[in-house]
Structures are given as C-alpha cells and as structure tokens.
Design an enzyme around this catalytic site. Sequence first.
Site, PDB file in Angstrom:
ATOM      1  CB  ALA A 152      -0.925   0.010   1.225  1.00 46.20           C
ATOM      2  CD  GLU A 196       0.244   2.106   3.847  1.00 47.26           C
ATOM      3  OE1 GLU A 196       0.730   3.204   3.542  1.00 47.26           O
ATOM      4  OE2 GLU A 196       0.925   1.069   3.938  1.00 47.26           O
ATOM      5  CG  HIS A 244       2.901   6.017   6.571  1.00 47.18           C
ATOM      6  ND1 HIS A 244       4.198   6.269   6.970  1.00 47.18           N
ATOM      7  CD2 HIS A 244       2.891   4.735   6.106  1.00 47.18           C
ATOM      8  CE1 HIS A 244       4.942   5.189   6.756  1.00 47.18           C
ATOM      9  NE2 HIS A 244       4.177   4.247   6.229  1.00 47.18           N
ATOM     10  CG  ASN A 295      -0.179   8.177  -2.524  1.00 46.15           C
ATOM     11  OD1 ASN A 295       1.001   8.328  -2.762  1.00 46.15           O
ATOM     12  ND2 ASN A 295      -0.875   7.144  -2.973  1.00 46.15           N
TER      13      ASN A 295
END
Length: 868
Positions: free
Chosen positions: A263, A299, A302, A266
């Site tokens: 993954a 993710e 992040h 973004n």
Amino acid sequence: VLSMASEASSFLLPANVAPRHYDVYFATNLKAEFKYEGEVTIEVDVKETTSRVTLHAHELTIHEAKIDDAAVTTSVEADKQFLHLDAAEPLAVGSHRIHIAFQGIHNDKMAGFYRSTTDTQCLGVTQFESTDARRAFPCFDEPALKATFQLRVRAPKGRRCLSNTPISATAEEGEDVTYTFEKTPLLPTYLVAVVVGDLEEVSETNKNGVRVAILATPGKVEWCNFALQVAVKTLDFFAEYFGIPYMLGKCDLVAIPDFGAGAMENAGLVTFRETALLVDPANTSAQGKQRVAYVVAHELAHQWFGNLTTMQWWSDLWLNEGFATWAGWMAVDKLFPEWDTWSQFNAQETAYAMRVDSMRSSHAIQVPVPDPSLISQVFDGLSYSKGAAVIRALEAFMTADKFRDGLRLYLQRHKFANAATEDLWAALAESSGMPIDTIMPSWTRHVGFPVLHVEPAGEDAGAPAAGTRRFRVTQHRFLTTGAPEEEEDAHLWHVPITALAAGEAEGEPKLVLASRSGVLDLPDARWVKLNPGQTGFYRVRYAPALMASLMGALRGGELSTVDRLGLVSDAGALNKAGEMPMAELLELYLAIGERETEEPVWTQVTIDLGEFASAAEEQPWYPLLQRMLVDVYRHAGERLGWTPAEGESHATTKLRPMVLSALAAHGHAATVEECQRQFQLLIKDPTSVPADLRAVVVGEAVRSGGVEAFDQGVALYMGTENPDEKVRYLMALARTSDPALVARYLEWALNPEGPVRGQDVLYALVGIARSRAGRHQGWEYVKSHWAQIEERFKGTERMLSYLSTLPLRGFATAEMADDAEAFFKAHPVPEASLSQSQALESIRTKAAWVQRDGPAAEAWLKSREAAL
C-alpha cells in the site's frame, strides 16, 4: 553493500533553489500508446544568484521550458535523472516561476503515473515513493523540498478522478472532463497522487468530520465495508492519540488491481493492493482479514508520521516505516483487543527483525543513503520491523503516557516540516526528563542487538539483599552466523532490563545495562525470567539450571502467551547460533506440543522448527524428523479438528490451517486423507470448505495428485475473483511434486502472457521456494529467464530484488550459495545487493547449522524413535 560515506552526495539537488508551490496539469491517455501531455508551473525561491536551475525528470520528453516567461535551454544528466534549465541571464535572489510542458507515458511498471489493466478498463494510478514523481512530471523530487500542489487532471467522462484533495471545479472538454483539485498543504513530491478509473465506493464521515471512502473496481464494493469501519475508527483514534487533527477533510482508500507494494500512504488518497483492502466475508481468510486491518492502520498512521512530519532524507526512513508499523499494530490492538495483537507483533515483527539483524550483512536502522538508487534497499525488515520493535521497547521503558506526550511534542514541533531521528529523541527527552537522547542512538546508529547471558553471580559480586539471589548479566552482540569477532562485539547497547519471578503478577524494571556486564538482584523464587512481555529487543541465554526451571514453569502453565513465545524464539535462535544444544531445543518443542493452545506461540514454532526442517530435507534422518514434527502438532490438530466451532476466536480460526498444513506436509496419514476428501467437495462446491482451509486442502491434493488435481486447482484459481483467495490458491498450486507440473506451473505463473498479474509472481516464487520438489526447478527457471524477468520489471527495483532472492529461501547448502553468488556476479542488480547478500548469508548459515547440529539431532531422534 550500502555506502556509509557522507550524504553530501552529487546525486542531491543543489540547495540554491527551492520550490514553494506547483500547478500540475495531466491530460491522461489511457489508450493507444498511453502517452500523456502535461504542464507544470513551479513557484521557486532562488537563494543565491544563479543561471542554472536543476530539478528532476525521468522518462519524460520536454517540449519547452521557461523561467519568468523567458525561454531557457534544457539538458539532461541521465545518470542522476537531472533536468538542467539554463537561463540567458542570471536569476536574482527571490521568487521566480518555472513553466515546463512535457510528455510522459502511463507505463506498465507500477511506478510513476502508470496504468493498471482489468478485463473491462485501464486505470491511471500514481506510485511516486521513493523517487518516481519525476517519472510523472518535472519536480524537485526530494523529501525535504516540501511545497503545496494544485492539480488539474483531464480524464474521460464517466471515470472517477481522485487526488489528494477534494475537487474544486470541473469543466467538460468534448469527451473528457478536466478536474481541478483544491490546493494541498505542504507535501513532499512522493506523496502527491492521482487515480483515474471506473470505481465504486462506500463512505462514511467520522466523528471529526472527515469523509472516509473505500473505492474498488466494479463488482467489489461489497468487499469494502470492513476496511471502511477500520479506517473510520483508526482516523479517530490517531487524531486523539497524537493530539493533532488529521490534516485533510477527506480520506480516500483505493484498491488497485496492479500494485507493486502492499500500500502507499499518499496524503488523502491512499492506494492498496486489493488483498490489503478488500474483505469478502465468505471467502477471505482470517489472516487476510487481519492483514487488511493492519495495513489500513499502518497507512493511516503515516498521515501523521511521514505526511504531516516527514523525514529529512531517506537515511531516516525508519521514522516513517518503523513508526507506522508500530502504530498500525497499536491501532489494531485498540480496535480488536481480543486478537492478542502484541503477542502476534512479537511472533511477526520482532522475530523477523531479529532474524535479519542477527546476520553479518545487516545494517543499522539509521543508514546513510548517498545515492538515490540505494533507497529501495532500506525499505526492508530493519526499517519496518526492527524500527517498530525498538519503538515498542522504548514505549515500555518510558511508560505509555510519557512516550505519547513526547510524540505529541515532536509532531507539533515539526508539523508540515521535516525532521531527523535526533529531533525525535530531543522531544522525548524534553517531555519526559529521561536521557532518551543518550540511550537510543545505541540502538539506531549501530547494527545488531545483544544477547544477555544470565548466570548466578560469583562471590566476587558481593552478597545479595535478603530474600534475593544475585545474577551476573553479560551482553554480547548476537549473531547466528558464528560468535562475533572482537571488533564486531565492541559496541555496548543501553539495555533496559525487566524481570519477572515466580509468584509475581508482572515484571519490574531492574536496571539499564550500558556496560559489558552487571549484577542483578532478583527474588529467590522457583524461576525468574528476563524480558517479561517480550518488549525488549534482545535475546536471553540462561545458565542450564535457570533454563531448566523455566521449562518447569512452561510445563506448569505459569508463563503468559507472550513469555512462552519469547522462550521458544530465543531457544530456536540460540540453537541456530550454536549457543544451545539441539536436544534441549527439541525437548522444548515437544513440551510446547503437549499443551500449547495459542496461535502466536504456534506461529513462532512453525517458523523456527519449519526452517530447521526445510534445511534438513536432504538428510538421511529427515523422515525421523518428520515423525517428530507430526508428534509436535498432533495434539493441537486433534483439539482443533476440521470444523470451526460457532463463535470461536479469531486466533483459533487462524491457527487451524497452520496446524493442519504442518501435519499434512509431514505425512500425517489422517490429515492427508481428509485433505483428499475435502478436495473432492471443494471442486464441486467451493463454499463447502471453510475459506481458511481451502489452500491447505488444495496444496495437499496437488502435492500428491497428478495432472487432474493440478488442473482442478488451476480452475479454482481462475474461478475466484477474491484477491486473497487467488493468492492462496496460487501458492498452493506450487506444491505439486511432479517435475513436469512444476515446469508447467512456472511457465503459467511467471510468463508475462499468463493469467497471473506481475504483482503476484512474488507469491508464486515463495510457494516454489517452499517446495522440496520444486525449488531447484524454480531457481533454474529464474536463472534461464532472467533477461525476460529483468526487462519486465526494470524500473521497479524492489520487485527485482525480491525476484532474485525469493527463489533461494528454501536452500541450505554451500553449493547452492556458491551457485547463487556466481549468478549474482554475472547478472548484477545494484539495487538488490543488500538483499542478495542477506540471502547468501542465510543459505550458508543454514548449511552450517545442519552440519554442526545434524548429528545431535539424528542421535536424539533415534533415541526417541520408538516413541515417535
């Protein structure tokens, strides 16, 4: 392997120009030659007078370039992926505007602005980490050069078009629509993202007003609901934990059919492999479901660690990946407390990190990366798993509240900016008043970790306090490849030591060992155990009498799940390193087999015992070892059975296929027979066998069956749309023992024209490497087809690294190591040099292990032959 030279590298952009804002336009072209047109306008600050501006561009055709509306001369420096813009007159210090018109290509390399193809459509997808934004548009492609972005994307009508921020305007242009997106906050280039395709979604707004959407290609939207609930709750949890709101108003998570990584985080537009986001309640395994929960949480972590606060340079990648790994597990534990998450963390992250870090080819968590071509090599088990394990240890040492407060200070101080590891230590030290900035560099700036030797202290250590016993604790670097040389053992870690004694409810901190050895007073109890809870990143070697007392505690059910796991993990590693007798280890495995019920402990046993069994497959006493393995797993298999109980735990559902697979692989007659029976049910009705057991059944049926069974297995693979199930069937088919079918499998799975997606060939190679019958053919296939493999995956360095090393995982002879080394020298892949060195060392270590301990294993097995 990785250069340890100064990072003042010629591959870095000059510091005299910095971007402030980008306006980026893409006119996508997802058909014909896949060439798209683009424009970028960059507002920059010139810090010293210059006639040249240097930025990055790769695989782009530059049509024209201007600075402040004046044409400039362009040139490229291909080896550095530099685009030079030379102005006729010097640019004064201050603000300037660069405009570049260019053409790019939607490649099929899963990097840059690439294309992902299904039977019904071609999607446009970006994957920019670490240095592939430059493949999509000219830019200053380094993480410290943050800027704001406003994107415009032209795409066909009827397609969804997504970017980091919400759409602010649309304009129809013939058969296309141009979407304008809101301006982003400050971001590095690698976090900019675009997805174009026919997508369906489910969405929900969390309690902080963030709209969360999960998107997938048509027909899969019903599989998005589990990820949606995880994402909504995780964003709320992290906003509260970090004390800082999520930085955008929306968060899209998109399942991509072709995706090179697991993954990508973004900002506001997180992209995933389908296996990492989609859960089909009827067909996804319990392990697959847990993986989705974890990857989503990783993710989203992040969005704070990496996106809000970004590492200064890739040498501090662990600040992104180590923290996201740790925080991902923390969030899963918060959402699913019944999963015993931290025990699983030890079996997966800590144990894996220690396996890698116990090799001489390891590297420090913080490692200079002077050349961008080396960046992909630090996306490894050390940045992720060791980073997470060290963070877990630090949290336990500081206490959870103090640690959280320090993280909040760090993020608040460096939000929308960049930071280095030392900035984190400074914030934690300032917040807690503890010497974190003194202790932690010993863990992040140095390779390896210690083993603590624990023995009763001699008279020279003085008398212990009343009611206690005094122990001598000595630290050395732990290596599975042999005792460390003097220079390898020079470093001393700051080791926070905790201990637990019989009768105590929980362990207590005892000391921070910063010297070679120290003394430790512990209760005079029946047994004592260091590192209770397994939060410390070190192994423990007990004196024989101390180990014997812990074996009694294990048999008596006095140790917690995670402490049993730790005892097993340490014992397996110590034996591999030559620090524990083989007989002692095998007795431990039998003791575990008699009563163990918990999945994390069995995971550790399966990994460690499975590695030794695989290494010993060519030994004449291997059949006896298989009988012993059946004896280890037999009690668990009888207890679990084949039919899931109503309302059984998640861990039990995960454990059943692990145990039954081991029994089948080692020839347990009743299990093999039941696999054959269930396979006949499965091929008639795929839903007749529980999802978690289908791969076990298919793997055994294919292993012992012929062409008919293999063809039926292929039909199951082709007949399912569930991505998790496809991967499980793909790996199960690799178990065929027929050389002709192995050859057919390799061609079917690895041929670019075949049905297996490029992203999934890794799983095929893992399956073949596990197969005694197939691994040699698999390696020969990779060698003979390397030119085609390299051409197919050129430009995706991490994929090439995996493809060159995964086929080697099952080998354990010096001859195979020599063969692989010769191949690597003849076909160099510089971006894979680290992983290749580790693969070679692993093979040679296993060969030495079997040569050294094989006779002892054989003697022990023969002494127990009648009982096996």
